[in-house]
Write an enzyme that holds these catalytic residues in place. Structure first.
Site, PDB file in Angstrom:
ATOM      1  N   CYS A  55      -4.778  12.822  -3.042  1.00  7.05           N
ATOM      2  CA  CYS A  55      -3.392  12.421  -2.743  1.00  7.05           C
ATOM      3  C   CYS A  55      -2.352  13.218  -3.522  1.00  7.05           C
ATOM      4  O   CYS A  55      -1.164  13.168  -3.198  1.00  7.05           O
ATOM      5  CB  CYS A  55      -3.210  10.941  -3.029  1.00  7.05           C
ATOM      6  SG  CYS A  55      -4.212   9.911  -1.956  1.00  7.05           S
ATOM      7  N   PHE A  75      -6.023   4.694   4.788  1.00  7.79           N
ATOM      8  CA  PHE A  75      -5.867   6.141   4.983  1.00  7.79           C
ATOM      9  C   PHE A  75      -5.699   6.550   6.437  1.00  7.79           C
ATOM     10  O   PHE A  75      -6.323   5.986   7.323  1.00  7.79           O
ATOM     11  CB  PHE A  75      -7.026   6.892   4.321  1.00  7.79           C
ATOM     12  CG  PHE A  75      -6.856   6.871   2.836  1.00  7.79           C
ATOM     13  CD1 PHE A  75      -6.040   7.791   2.221  1.00  7.79           C
ATOM     14  CD2 PHE A  75      -7.410   5.871   2.083  1.00  7.79           C
ATOM     15  CE1 PHE A  75      -5.796   7.717   0.851  1.00  7.79           C
ATOM     16  CE2 PHE A  75      -7.173   5.785   0.719  1.00  7.79           C
ATOM     17  CZ  PHE A  75      -6.365   6.709   0.106  1.00  7.79           C
ATOM     18  N   HIS A  84       4.899   9.247  -3.487  1.00 13.22           N
ATOM     19  CA  HIS A  84       3.733   9.170  -2.599  1.00 13.22           C
ATOM     20  C   HIS A  84       3.319   7.702  -2.446  1.00 13.22           C
ATOM     21  O   HIS A  84       2.973   7.051  -3.440  1.00 13.22           O
ATOM     22  CB  HIS A  84       2.574   9.989  -3.186  1.00 13.22           C
ATOM     23  CG  HIS A  84       1.277   9.710  -2.492  1.00 13.22           C
ATOM     24  ND1 HIS A  84       1.056  10.077  -1.186  1.00 13.22           N
ATOM     25  CD2 HIS A  84       0.152   9.066  -2.900  1.00 13.22           C
ATOM     26  CE1 HIS A  84      -0.153   9.679  -0.825  1.00 13.22           C
ATOM     27  NE2 HIS A  84      -0.720   9.062  -1.848  1.00 13.22           N
ATOM     28  N   ASN A 130      -1.473   6.000   4.370  1.00 15.88           N
ATOM     29  CA  ASN A 130      -1.558   7.005   3.302  1.00 15.88           C
ATOM     30  C   ASN A 130      -2.313   8.223   3.844  1.00 15.88           C
ATOM     31  O   ASN A 130      -3.526   8.152   4.054  1.00 15.88           O
ATOM     32  CB  ASN A 130      -2.285   6.378   2.104  1.00 15.88           C
ATOM     33  CG  ASN A 130      -2.521   7.359   0.976  1.00 15.88           C
ATOM     34  OD1 ASN A 130      -2.297   8.559   1.116  1.00 15.88           O
ATOM     35  ND2 ASN A 130      -2.985   6.853  -0.157  1.00 15.88           N
TER      36      ASN A 130
HETATM   37  C1  LIG Z   1      -2.780  -3.279  -0.001  1.00 19.24           C
HETATM   38  C2  LIG Z   1      -3.773  -3.576  -1.138  1.00 19.24           C
HETATM   39  C3  LIG Z   1      -5.084  -2.828  -0.868  1.00 19.24           C
HETATM   40  C4  LIG Z   1      -4.073  -5.101  -1.127  1.00 19.24           C
HETATM   41  O1  LIG Z   1      -2.883  -5.832  -1.406  1.00 19.24           O
HETATM   42  P1  LIG Z   1      -2.787  -6.816  -2.674  1.00 19.24           P
HETATM   43  O2  LIG Z   1      -1.417  -7.320  -2.791  1.00 19.24           O
HETATM   44  O3  LIG Z   1      -3.358  -6.169  -3.883  1.00 19.24           O
HETATM   45  O4  LIG Z   1      -3.688  -8.038  -2.190  1.00 19.24           O
HETATM   46  P2  LIG Z   1      -4.927  -8.721  -2.870  1.00 19.24           P
HETATM   47  O5  LIG Z   1      -4.873  -8.671  -4.352  1.00 19.24           O
HETATM   48  O6  LIG Z   1      -5.055 -10.085  -2.250  1.00 19.24           O
HETATM   49  O7  LIG Z   1      -6.145  -7.822  -2.373  1.00 19.24           O
HETATM   50  C5  LIG Z   1      -6.719  -7.979  -1.069  1.00 19.24           C
HETATM   51  C6  LIG Z   1      -8.183  -7.722  -1.213  1.00 19.24           C
HETATM   52  O8  LIG Z   1      -8.369  -6.330  -1.499  1.00 19.24           O
HETATM   53  C7  LIG Z   1      -9.230  -6.207  -2.632  1.00 19.24           C
HETATM   54  N1  LIG Z   1      -8.910  -4.921  -3.283  1.00 19.24           N
HETATM   55  C8  LIG Z   1      -7.715  -4.455  -3.676  1.00 19.24           C
HETATM   56  N2  LIG Z   1      -7.854  -3.221  -4.184  1.00 19.24           N
HETATM   57  C9  LIG Z   1      -9.163  -2.910  -4.092  1.00 19.24           C
HETATM   58  C10 LIG Z   1      -9.926  -1.761  -4.435  1.00 19.24           C
HETATM   59  N3  LIG Z   1      -9.353  -0.682  -4.951  1.00 19.24           N
HETATM   60  N4  LIG Z   1     -11.258  -1.786  -4.184  1.00 19.24           N
HETATM   61  C11 LIG Z   1     -11.847  -2.883  -3.608  1.00 19.24           C
HETATM   62  N5  LIG Z   1     -11.172  -3.993  -3.268  1.00 19.24           N
HETATM   63  C12 LIG Z   1      -9.844  -4.010  -3.517  1.00 19.24           C
HETATM   64  C13 LIG Z   1      -8.889  -7.426  -3.473  1.00 19.24           C
HETATM   65  O9  LIG Z   1      -9.930  -7.678  -4.399  1.00 19.24           O
HETATM   66  C14 LIG Z   1      -8.793  -8.488  -2.414  1.00 19.24           C
HETATM   67  O10 LIG Z   1     -10.078  -8.901  -2.028  1.00 19.24           O
HETATM   68  P3  LIG Z   1     -10.294 -10.414  -1.505  1.00 19.24           P
HETATM   69  O11 LIG Z   1      -9.999 -11.291  -2.690  1.00 19.24           O
HETATM   70  O12 LIG Z   1     -11.707 -10.453  -1.069  1.00 19.24           O
HETATM   71  O13 LIG Z   1      -9.330 -10.661  -0.389  1.00 19.24           O
HETATM   72  C15 LIG Z   1      -3.150  -3.176  -2.504  1.00 19.24           C
HETATM   73  O14 LIG Z   1      -4.023  -3.615  -3.531  1.00 19.24           O
HETATM   74  C16 LIG Z   1      -2.881  -1.708  -2.656  1.00 19.24           C
HETATM   75  O15 LIG Z   1      -1.940  -1.180  -2.088  1.00 19.24           O
HETATM   76  N6  LIG Z   1      -3.705  -1.035  -3.468  1.00 19.24           N
HETATM   77  C17 LIG Z   1      -3.503   0.386  -3.788  1.00 19.24           C
HETATM   78  C18 LIG Z   1      -4.609   1.194  -3.195  1.00 19.24           C
HETATM   79  C19 LIG Z   1      -4.746   2.503  -3.949  1.00 19.24           C
HETATM   80  O16 LIG Z   1      -5.149   2.504  -5.098  1.00 19.24           O
HETATM   81  N7  LIG Z   1      -4.392   3.624  -3.287  1.00 19.24           N
HETATM   82  C20 LIG Z   1      -4.349   4.956  -3.883  1.00 19.24           C
HETATM   83  C21 LIG Z   1      -5.637   5.591  -4.028  1.00 19.24           C
HETATM   84  S1  LIG Z   1      -5.723   7.171  -3.357  1.00 19.24           S
HETATM   85  C22 LIG Z   1      -7.399   7.434  -2.936  1.00 19.24           C
HETATM   86  O17 LIG Z   1      -8.222   6.966  -3.620  1.00 19.24           O
HETATM   87  C23 LIG Z   1      -7.732   8.191  -1.736  1.00 19.24           C
HETATM   88  C24 LIG Z   1      -8.999   8.165  -1.259  1.00 19.24           C
HETATM   89  C25 LIG Z   1      -9.326   8.546   0.116  1.00 19.24           C
HETATM   90  C26 LIG Z   1     -10.079   7.679   0.891  1.00 19.24           C
HETATM   91  C27 LIG Z   1     -10.413   7.948   2.185  1.00 19.24           C
HETATM   92  C28 LIG Z   1      -9.969   9.092   2.777  1.00 19.24           C
HETATM   93  O18 LIG Z   1     -10.303   9.368   4.054  1.00 19.24           O
HETATM   94  C29 LIG Z   1      -9.183   9.962   2.035  1.00 19.24           C
HETATM   95  C30 LIG Z   1      -8.871   9.693   0.743  1.00 19.24           C
END
Ligand SMILES: CC(C)(COP(=O)(O)OP(=O)(O)OC[C@H]1O[C@@H](n2cnc3c(N)ncnc32)[C@H](O)[C@@H]1OP(=O)(O)O)[C@@H](O)C(=O)NCCC(=O)NCCSC(=O)/C=C/c1ccc(O)cc1
Length: 397
Positions: free
Chosen positions: A171, A219, A309, A342
């Protein structure tokens, strides 16, 4: 020795003549996406259907929760049922599928970049053969010669164009490439650098798995092209963002949090749940690292414009709360996240494009900030930051 002094001043003068005048600037922006659109509220059905995984009901429900909380409306995704039917190994974890994926992306990644580049070149208004340098960044590059050479021939660039390919910066690829373009443009008079970033999730696509569900939920595919150059500007060239200073900050001890690795069945990625928190804790220092070189040690963050970003909704929320930003400050980033998801390294070009369109629309209304910042985050964890300036306001002040 008088002779030596004369020689060194001749060298100094020659160096001076080789350098450009002033800071580099963004001169044009183009973006492109594949035709296939997936609405976010249909993504879980689409993805679990495509991978024959509808029986994994807990994981599918989790994907639905993530999609619901993502603030994404839709994404563009090249991979579809037709490709899976032709290459069923892509959804079988036990079979190697890197060859099939590389075959597809080595054609499609430069093609998508070409669409974006043609728009950027049309806006720039000069012939493609005036491009002197090409920087291509992608996480889909697995061969040589690579997407940079393909794009150069698709666009008919001159054979002396100076090419660089950046692989797997994830990213932050767009941010890194723009920093390099700035260095090249400022140090080589008349250089015009075409920065191309093209990303297709096909190389990383995998069947559902607890650790990948967030990546697949956020993504999307897209290409962004930015043309960069420094003064003297040719007739008709219009600087959009002056690129004043840049910094790269690595968050110590976070290699485990974000990464990509080429494997026999594509590119494997890992993404820790800690990423938004780690960025929040380190964002202020990375901004100070960028701004210290312009002599402003700690500006009022609400007085500047923001090109961030949109790695995910939580990342934008965390930056906004940490820096106490007014909600409108991240509007361009939130809009791009909503419309495209993203798109990894390509996303920053979309954000810059959105910002300049908003700026044009708002002209004559509220006073606009002269200074701004661009931020991108990638494996490392690396934070790429660049101090920007609105050239129109700079000339007025
Ligand atoms: C929209 C999200 C994903 C969820 O919203 P939230 O307000 O945090 O909501 P929750 O806290 O209720 O989370 C929803 C669920 O997602 C889970 N979760 C929340 N992040 C996580 C987590 N990184 N792991 C695995 N469970 C999770 C969280 O545990 C929870 O699980 P559950 O309790 O079963 O509903 C939010 O956490 C968010 O925007 N996170 C930022 C994601 C992030 O780090 N992005 C940048 C990374 S860039 C990158 O790595 C690129 C890789 C890539 C990949 C593929 C490609 O093709 C190309 C590139």
């Amino acid at each position: 020795m008088p002779g030596a002094a004369t020689n060194s001043s001749v060298v100094d003068m020659r160096l001076c003549r080789q350098r450009a005048e002033g800071h580099a600037a963004v001169l044009a922006i183009g973006t492109a996406n594949p035709a296939n659109i997936v609405p976010q509220d249909e993504f879980a059905d689409y993805y679990f259907g495509l991978t024959n995984s509808d029986h994994l009901t807990d994981l599918k429900d989790k994907m639905k929760r993530i999609c619901h909380k993502s603030n994404i409306e839709k994404r563009y995704i090249h991979l579809d049922g037709k490709i899976i039917n032709a290459h069923p190994e892509i959804i079988n974890k036990d079979l190697p599928s890197l060859d099939a994926r590389v075959d597809i992306v080595s054609t499609e990644v430069p093609k998508l970049a070409e669409s974006a580049a043609r728009k950027a070149i049309a806006e720039w208004g000069r012939p493609a053969t005036d491009i002197t340098h090409l920087i291509f960044t992608t996480y889909s590059g697995c061969g040589a010669p690579s997407a940079d050479l393909k794009l150069a021939s698709l666009l008919g660039l001159r054979s002396s164009v100076s090419r660089t390919i950046l692989n797997l910066h994830g990213c932050s690829g767009g941010g890194r490439a723009l920093q390099l373009a700035k260095e090249i443009a400022e140090n080589n008079r008349d250089a015009r650098v075409l920065v191309a970033c093209s990303e297709l999730t096909l190389i990383c696509f995998s069947p559902p798995d607890e650790s990948k569900v967030v990546g697949h939920g956020l993504f999307g595919d897209g290409a962004g092209v930015v043309i960069v150059g420094a003064g003297p500007f040719a007739l008709g060239e219009r600087p959009l963002f002056e690129m004043v200073a840049a910094s790269q900050t690595t968050i110590p001890g976070t290699e485990h949090a974000l990464g990509m690795q080429t494997k026999s069945n594509g590119i494997d990625f890992h993404l820790s749940i800690e990423v938004p928190k780690l960025i929040k804790e380190n964002i202020h220092q990375s901004l100070l690292n960028a701004f210290q070189s312009v002599g402003n040690m700690d500006p009022n963050w609400n007085d500047i414009f923001w090109a961030v970003h949109p790695g995910g909704r939580a990342i934008l929320d965390n930056i906004e709360s940490k820096l106490e930003l007014e909600p409108c400050k991240l509007d361009a980033s939130r809009h791009v996240l909503s419309e495209y998801g993203n798109m990894s390294g390509a996303t920053i070009a979309f954000v810059l494009d959105e910002l300049r369109h908003r700026r044009e629309k708002e002209q004559g209304g509220q006073p606009q900030p002269e200074w701004g910042v661009m931020l991108a985050f990638g494996p490392g964890i690396t934070i790429e930051a660049m101090v920007l300036r609105n050239p129109v306001l700079r000339n007025l002040n």
